[in-house]
Write a protein that holds these residues in place. Structure first.
Motif, PDB file in Angstrom:
ATOM      1  N   ILE A  80       0.743   0.054   4.755  1.00  0.00           N
ATOM      2  CA  ILE A  80       2.116   0.038   4.230  1.00  0.00           C
ATOM      3  C   ILE A  80       2.376  -1.253   3.478  1.00  0.00           C
ATOM      4  CG2 ILE A  80       4.551  -0.090   4.900  1.00  0.00           C
ATOM      5  CD1 ILE A  80       3.877   1.820   7.209  1.00  0.00           C
ATOM      6  N   ALA A  81       1.941  -2.390   4.024  1.00  0.00           N
ATOM      7  CA  ALA A  81       2.155  -3.688   3.368  1.00  0.00           C
ATOM      8  C   ALA A  81       1.454  -3.738   2.023  1.00  0.00           C
ATOM      9  CB  ALA A  81       1.666  -4.819   4.269  1.00  0.00           C
ATOM     10  N   GLU A  82       0.211  -3.222   1.943  1.00  0.00           N
ATOM     11  CA  GLU A  82      -0.542  -3.323   0.697  1.00  0.00           C
ATOM     12  C   GLU A  82      -0.052  -2.340  -0.356  1.00  0.00           C
ATOM     13  OE1 GLU A  82      -4.686  -5.337   2.109  1.00  0.00           O
ATOM     14  OE2 GLU A  82      -4.741  -3.229   1.554  1.00  0.00           O
ATOM     15  N   MET A  83       0.656  -1.282   0.055  1.00  0.00           N
ATOM     16  CA  MET A  83       1.226  -0.365  -0.927  1.00  0.00           C
ATOM     17  C   MET A  83       2.290  -1.043  -1.785  1.00  0.00           C
ATOM     18  SD  MET A  83       1.689   3.192   1.113  1.00  0.00           S
ATOM     19  CE  MET A  83       0.318   3.865   2.021  1.00  0.00           C
ATOM     20  N   ARG A  84       2.947  -2.070  -1.210  1.00  0.00           N
ATOM     21  CA  ARG A  84       4.008  -2.773  -1.941  1.00  0.00           C
ATOM     22  C   ARG A  84       3.447  -3.640  -3.054  1.00  0.00           C
ATOM     23  NH1 ARG A  84       8.396  -3.466  -2.672  1.00  0.00           N
ATOM     24  NH2 ARG A  84       9.162  -5.262  -1.509  1.00  0.00           N
ATOM     25  N   ASP A  85       2.139  -3.964  -2.996  1.00  0.00           N
ATOM     26  CA  ASP A  85       1.541  -4.870  -3.973  1.00  0.00           C
ATOM     27  C   ASP A  85       0.220  -4.279  -4.441  1.00  0.00           C
ATOM     28  OD1 ASP A  85       0.747  -8.449  -4.010  1.00  0.00           O
ATOM     29  OD2 ASP A  85       0.775  -6.927  -5.580  1.00  0.00           O
ATOM     30  N   PRO A  86       0.243  -3.338  -5.407  1.00  0.00           N
ATOM     31  CA  PRO A  86      -0.980  -2.635  -5.797  1.00  0.00           C
ATOM     32  C   PRO A  86      -2.025  -3.543  -6.419  1.00  0.00           C
ATOM     33  CG  PRO A  86       0.809  -2.197  -7.349  1.00  0.00           C
ATOM     34  CD  PRO A  86       1.420  -2.940  -6.194  1.00  0.00           C
ATOM     35  N   PHE A  87      -1.612  -4.698  -6.957  1.00  0.00           N
ATOM     36  CA  PHE A  87      -2.573  -5.580  -7.609  1.00  0.00           C
ATOM     37  C   PHE A  87      -3.483  -6.284  -6.617  1.00  0.00           C
ATOM     38  CE2 PHE A  87      -1.065  -4.998 -11.793  1.00  0.00           C
ATOM     39  CZ  PHE A  87       0.314  -4.903 -11.742  1.00  0.00           C
ATOM     40  N   THR A  88      -3.098  -6.335  -5.346  1.00  0.00           N
ATOM     41  CA  THR A  88      -3.932  -7.016  -4.348  1.00  0.00           C
ATOM     42  C   THR A  88      -4.369  -6.038  -3.270  1.00  0.00           C
ATOM     43  OG1 THR A  88      -1.949  -7.722  -3.135  1.00  0.00           O
ATOM     44  CG2 THR A  88      -2.855  -9.249  -4.750  1.00  0.00           C
ATOM     45  N   GLY A  89      -4.544  -4.758  -3.639  1.00  0.00           N
ATOM     46  CA  GLY A  89      -4.968  -3.763  -2.675  1.00  0.00           C
ATOM     47  C   GLY A  89      -6.284  -4.148  -2.014  1.00  0.00           C
ATOM     48  N   GLY A  90      -6.365  -3.995  -0.726  1.00  0.00           N
ATOM     49  CA  GLY A  90      -7.564  -4.362   0.011  1.00  0.00           C
ATOM     50  C   GLY A  90      -7.620  -5.814   0.420  1.00  0.00           C
ATOM     51  N   HIS A  91      -6.646  -6.625  -0.018  1.00  0.00           N
ATOM     52  CA  HIS A  91      -6.662  -8.074   0.278  1.00  0.00           C
ATOM     53  C   HIS A  91      -6.686  -8.330   1.778  1.00  0.00           C
ATOM     54  CE1 HIS A  91      -5.469 -12.287   0.380  1.00  0.00           C
ATOM     55  NE2 HIS A  91      -4.402 -11.944   1.083  1.00  0.00           N
TER      56      HIS A  91
END
Length: 384
Positions: A199-210
């Protein structure tokens, strides 16, 4: 009829031109949308129609947005509410997030795509939460069925083995249930952690998988420092959730490709405290909330949010700090290209004992230089 036509959105906005623009844009986008000119009318429409998502202004006549938000959260806590406001007051934004708003968009809305993106992310988050609730309900039902089956089997065994004492039978039964309960609890916890991280990474698609990459490096560093298996697991869990606080940051700041201004950077810095507030009520076996709160603290006190120094920072947070820096530098970001492993290690070693714990920095360097640790090249887009 497409999927969006079955999604009802209520826009509560006292500025008629903006309200009409939002209604028109969302209607053209395929949503079933309606508008309300003030807070009281909007709350009445919400109670009558129960929309899937609410867009809510803060400053309105008759009934303020925060009051409307409070009523919606009491009556339907799972309904996504996105604040659309032009107050420009960070206190209002923080208060709205604390009251349960899912996102915050500043007026004027220059690009309607920002609104569309925020709506899409909130609806996807809502879907994942509902899916997780269904999974948990199913899991509880399975546990109840298996427990019933186990009780039946135990009764049969008691009848067959009547010569065994009640004390032995009860002990075996209790130990068996305890093992199953612990195993079930661990699976549930793992599922919750994965869901929150996604859910947290969905908010920031440019850092997916971070978060997952940082968790991988954090775990490797903890193992290199000879921490116990339980401590390694705690570091990994905290790393998987360390950016959960970004749920409280407006979407347009997260997706911005240029340099952040001072106000936007202040918003970014709020994610440590926001993450702590989200996680502090969850009873983890490790100090996960405290680690998340401290993961941007530096040894010399120049970090945030509390400016802690030296031994005032948890070792777990020191590990997460180094892993976060390393992953950020070797990965692409909206505002720059990947800098590479060598540059990341140069930064970490140069500031060892100043910003970063020396033992942690040395362990990180050893992993890359001697043990050939690499991030997934397909995910990060680079190779060392």
């Amino acid at each position: 009829m497409n999927d969006r036509s079955r999604i009802a959105i209520l826009a509560i906005e006292d500025e008629e031109i903006l309200r009409n623009n939002i209604v028109s844009y969302l209607d053209d986008s395929g949503y079933a949308v309606s508008g309300a000119a003030n807070g009281r009318t909007g709350l009445e429409m919400f109670r009558r129609h129960r929309p899937d998502l609410v867009l809510l202004d803060l400053r309105m006549p008759e009934m303020g947005g925060l009051d409307v938000l409070g009523e919606i959260r009491k009556e339907s806590p799972d309904t996504p509410v996105i604040i659309v406001s032009g107050t420009g007051n960070i206190i209002d934004a923080i208060e709205a997030i604390h009251l349960g708003a899912w996102d915050y968009i500043n007026k004027p809305i220059v690009e309607m795509e920002v609104l569309d993106y925020a709506i899409g992310r909130s609806l996807e988050r809502s879907r994942l939460i509902k899916e997780n609730e269904r999974y948990r309900a199913h899991l509880e039902d399975e546990i109840a069925k298996r427990t019933a089956a186990l009780e039946k089997t135990t009764t049969e065994l008691q009848e067959i083995n009547s010569r065994l004492s009640n004390e032995i039978k009860e002990r075996i039964f209790a130990e068996d249930n305890l093992v199953k309960s612990l195993d079930s609890l661990e699976r549930s916890l793992s599922g919750i952690i994965d869901t929150l991280s996604s859910i947290a990474e969905m908010r920031d698609p440019f850092t997916g998988g971070h978060q997952r990459r940082v968790a991988s490096l954090s775990r490797a560093i903890a193992q290199e420092l000879n921490l116990s298996d339980e401590e390694v697991k705690g570091v990994h869990v905290a790393a998987m959730l360390h950016d959960i606080g970004k749920l409280s940051i407006p979407a347009e700041i997260l997706v911005k490709t240029g340099q952040l201004n001072p106000i936007e950077y202040k918003y970014i810095k709020l994610h440590c405290q926001a993450g702590y507030d989200i996680l502090k009520m969850i009873e983890f076996p490790w100090p996960v909330a405290q680690i998340v709160l401290q993961h941007h603290e530096n040894l010399d006190g120049s970090g945030y949010p509390e400016g802690l120094t030296g031994d005032g920072i948890l070792l777990y947070a020191k590990i997460l700090r180094v892993a976060d820096v390393a992953e950020s530098m070797v990965s692409h970001r909206p505002y720059r290209k990947a800098l590479g492993t060598d540059t990341a290690l140069e930064e970490i070693m140069k500031n060892s004992r100043v910003l970063y714990d020396e033992r942690v920095a040395m362990a990180c360097a050893k992993l890359f230089l001697e043990k050939h640790f690499t991030f997934d090249a397909e995910v990060t887009g680079i190779k060392r």
